[in-house]
Design an enzyme around this catalytic site. Structure first.
Site, PDB file in Angstrom:
ATOM      1  N   ARG A 171      46.092  -2.502 -33.047  1.00  0.00           N
ATOM      2  CA  ARG A 171      45.456  -2.554 -34.361  1.00  0.00           C
ATOM      3  C   ARG A 171      44.084  -3.200 -34.209  1.00  0.00           C
ATOM      4  O   ARG A 171      43.900  -4.105 -33.384  1.00  0.00           O
ATOM      5  CB  ARG A 171      46.286  -3.385 -35.349  1.00  0.00           C
ATOM      6  N   HIS A 219      41.690   6.526 -33.547  1.00  0.00           N
ATOM      7  CA  HIS A 219      43.101   6.208 -33.836  1.00  0.00           C
ATOM      8  C   HIS A 219      44.007   7.413 -33.542  1.00  0.00           C
ATOM      9  O   HIS A 219      44.780   7.856 -34.404  1.00  0.00           O
ATOM     10  CB  HIS A 219      43.272   5.751 -35.292  1.00  0.00           C
TER      11      HIS A 219
HETATM   12  P1  NDP Z   1      57.757  -3.225 -31.204  1.00  0.00           P
HETATM   13  O1  NDP Z   1      58.043  -4.008 -32.446  1.00  0.00           O
HETATM   14  O2  NDP Z   1      58.854  -2.374 -30.640  1.00  0.00           O
HETATM   15  O3  NDP Z   1      57.311  -4.221 -30.030  1.00  0.00           O
HETATM   16  C1  NDP Z   1      56.512  -5.318 -30.251  1.00  0.00           C
HETATM   17  C2  NDP Z   1      56.351  -6.091 -28.944  1.00  0.00           C
HETATM   18  O4  NDP Z   1      55.348  -7.095 -29.134  1.00  0.00           O
HETATM   19  C3  NDP Z   1      57.632  -6.816 -28.532  1.00  0.00           C
HETATM   20  O5  NDP Z   1      57.776  -6.760 -27.137  1.00  0.00           O
HETATM   21  C4  NDP Z   1      57.361  -8.249 -28.977  1.00  0.00           C
HETATM   22  O6  NDP Z   1      57.994  -9.222 -28.198  1.00  0.00           O
HETATM   23  C5  NDP Z   1      55.863  -8.352 -28.760  1.00  0.00           C
HETATM   24  N1  NDP Z   1      55.313  -9.417 -29.611  1.00  0.00           N
HETATM   25  C6  NDP Z   1      55.286  -9.474 -30.957  1.00  0.00           C
HETATM   26  N2  NDP Z   1      54.698 -10.613 -31.368  1.00  0.00           N
HETATM   27  C7  NDP Z   1      54.362 -11.291 -30.252  1.00  0.00           C
HETATM   28  C8  NDP Z   1      53.723 -12.535 -30.019  1.00  0.00           C
HETATM   29  N3  NDP Z   1      53.346 -13.333 -31.023  1.00  0.00           N
HETATM   30  N4  NDP Z   1      53.527 -12.926 -28.738  1.00  0.00           N
HETATM   31  C9  NDP Z   1      53.930 -12.144 -27.705  1.00  0.00           C
HETATM   32  N5  NDP Z   1      54.546 -10.937 -27.854  1.00  0.00           N
HETATM   33  C10 NDP Z   1      54.749 -10.525 -29.124  1.00  0.00           C
HETATM   34  O7  NDP Z   1      56.449  -2.380 -31.517  1.00  0.00           O
HETATM   35  P2  NDP Z   1      56.050  -0.926 -30.942  1.00  0.00           P
HETATM   36  O8  NDP Z   1      56.028  -0.992 -29.456  1.00  0.00           O
HETATM   37  O9  NDP Z   1      56.856   0.146 -31.579  1.00  0.00           O
HETATM   38  O10 NDP Z   1      54.546  -0.783 -31.545  1.00  0.00           O
HETATM   39  C11 NDP Z   1      53.527  -1.718 -31.210  1.00  0.00           C
HETATM   40  C12 NDP Z   1      52.300  -1.466 -32.069  1.00  0.00           C
HETATM   41  O11 NDP Z   1      51.590  -0.315 -31.646  1.00  0.00           O
HETATM   42  C13 NDP Z   1      52.552  -1.172 -33.544  1.00  0.00           C
HETATM   43  O12 NDP Z   1      52.867  -2.350 -34.272  1.00  0.00           O
HETATM   44  C14 NDP Z   1      51.233  -0.596 -33.966  1.00  0.00           C
HETATM   45  O13 NDP Z   1      50.363  -1.645 -34.357  1.00  0.00           O
HETATM   46  C15 NDP Z   1      50.696   0.056 -32.694  1.00  0.00           C
HETATM   47  N6  NDP Z   1      50.633   1.525 -32.809  1.00  0.00           N
HETATM   48  C16 NDP Z   1      49.411   2.159 -32.616  1.00  0.00           C
HETATM   49  C17 NDP Z   1      49.321   3.546 -32.693  1.00  0.00           C
HETATM   50  C18 NDP Z   1      48.035   4.272 -32.366  1.00  0.00           C
HETATM   51  O14 NDP Z   1      47.974   5.501 -32.508  1.00  0.00           O
HETATM   52  N7  NDP Z   1      46.998   3.598 -31.913  1.00  0.00           N
HETATM   53  C19 NDP Z   1      50.478   4.361 -33.050  1.00  0.00           C
HETATM   54  C20 NDP Z   1      51.709   3.623 -33.168  1.00  0.00           C
HETATM   55  C21 NDP Z   1      51.764   2.245 -33.074  1.00  0.00           C
HETATM   56  P3  NDP Z   1      59.611  -9.343 -28.139  1.00  0.00           P
HETATM   57  O15 NDP Z   1      60.058  -8.168 -27.280  1.00  0.00           O
HETATM   58  O16 NDP Z   1      59.826 -10.614 -27.466  1.00  0.00           O
HETATM   59  O17 NDP Z   1      60.092  -9.255 -29.558  1.00  0.00           O
END
Ligand code: NDP
Length: 256
Positions: A171, A219
């Protein structure tokens, strides 16, 4: 979001729900986000493309072409290139595995402890510096939450080795634009590929548009194929009708 008194659940058509969670009128029903094989595959394809684009020096060869230069360099082994994925969720883990399949030295950073034989995982605030310290390419795949907003700032850039390359497919709110520009202009970061922006599209006078070491895409890193994504939404809807637990429910307190 008012006026839906019989609402039982909300199905987001995006994987990131940061925009929806900002809506203070969001009803207190389960919010399910998009987790879908086509979304995951297209994201991993994009991340692999972006990493290889940098690693195989495609931009340098383009400059050479326009300068009329024929300058061959033997490509390095992918094992000598450390790529770090911030966020090891549905999308981050698949991208990490895809990069591993090409031999890259993949490291990852997440909140909770994870263990893999071939991916070094660093955890939380204390793991951030050791995670960043040897990376050649940093890929942001975090959800946008109160804990991750602005995380790609000068403190992170300073901890990366000189010449490191940033790929942001998460994002725009993760990135402090001025800190990126300052680091590039100071010759610390080597370049960046940005797919997401705080304002989309960025204003035409934003320096990102013309910066020689920034590549932009609108995007497009990942997208759902409607015919595949719809199956997942229908399957979750059927769980709802049968009174079974829903899949991919967002933890609103956590923000993802
Ligand atoms: P998930 O919710 O499956 O994974 C999130 C990951 O981030 C987890 O491993 C989590 O850790 C980690 N995380 C969250 N907060 C923290 C923190 N404070 N410190 C360290 N690690 C953290 O999300 P997705 O993989 O499905 O998607 C990720 C993002 O990709 C979406 O939220 C979106 O913003 C972006 N996206 C972009 C697109 C594009 O076209 N550019 C399309 C689709 C998505 P833990 O495993 O420990 O919970």
């Amino acid at each position: 979001m008012t006026g839906f008194p019989n609402l039982k659940a909300i199905f987001s058509l995006g994987a990131g729900v940061d925009g929806l969670l900002q809506d203070r009128t969001l009803p207190d029903v389960p919010l399910c986000r998009m987790v879908d094989p086509s979304l995951t595959k297209t994201m991993s394809d994009f991340v692999l493309m972006a990493v290889l684009h940098r690693f195989r020096e495609v931009d340098r060869y383009a400059r050479d072409q326009h300068a009329g230069r024929w300058q061959f360099a033997i490509p390095r082994d992918t094992a000598d290139c450390a790529v770090g994925i911030m966020g090891l969720g549905e999308l981050g883990l698949d991208a990490a595995r895809t990069l591993r399949s090409r031999g890259f030295d993949v490291r990852a950073w997440a909140r909770s402890p994870r263990a893999f034989s071939d991916i070094r995982v660093f955890q939380d605030a204390e793991g951030l510096e050791p995670f960043l310290s040897e990376l050649e390419i940093l890929v942001c795949m975090l959800p946008l939450t109160s804990a991750t907003r602005g995380i790609l700032d000068k403190r992170v850039f300073e901890k990366l080795p000189k010449g490191a390359y940033l790929i942001n497919v998460a994002r725009g709110g993760h990135l402090v634009d001025d800190d990126l520009l300052a680091s590039l202009d100071a010759g610390h970061l080597g370049g960046a590929l940005l797919d997401v922006f705080e304002t989309e599209p960025p204003d035409l006078d934003h320096r990102f548009w013309r910066h020689p070491r920034i590549s932009m895409t609108p995007h497009v890193a990942s997208y759902c194929l409607p015919e595949i994504a719809a199956r997942g939404v229908v399957a979750n809807y059927e769980r709802l009708i049968r009174g079974e637990p829903l899949e991919h429910v967002v933890d609103r307190a956590r923000g993802y």
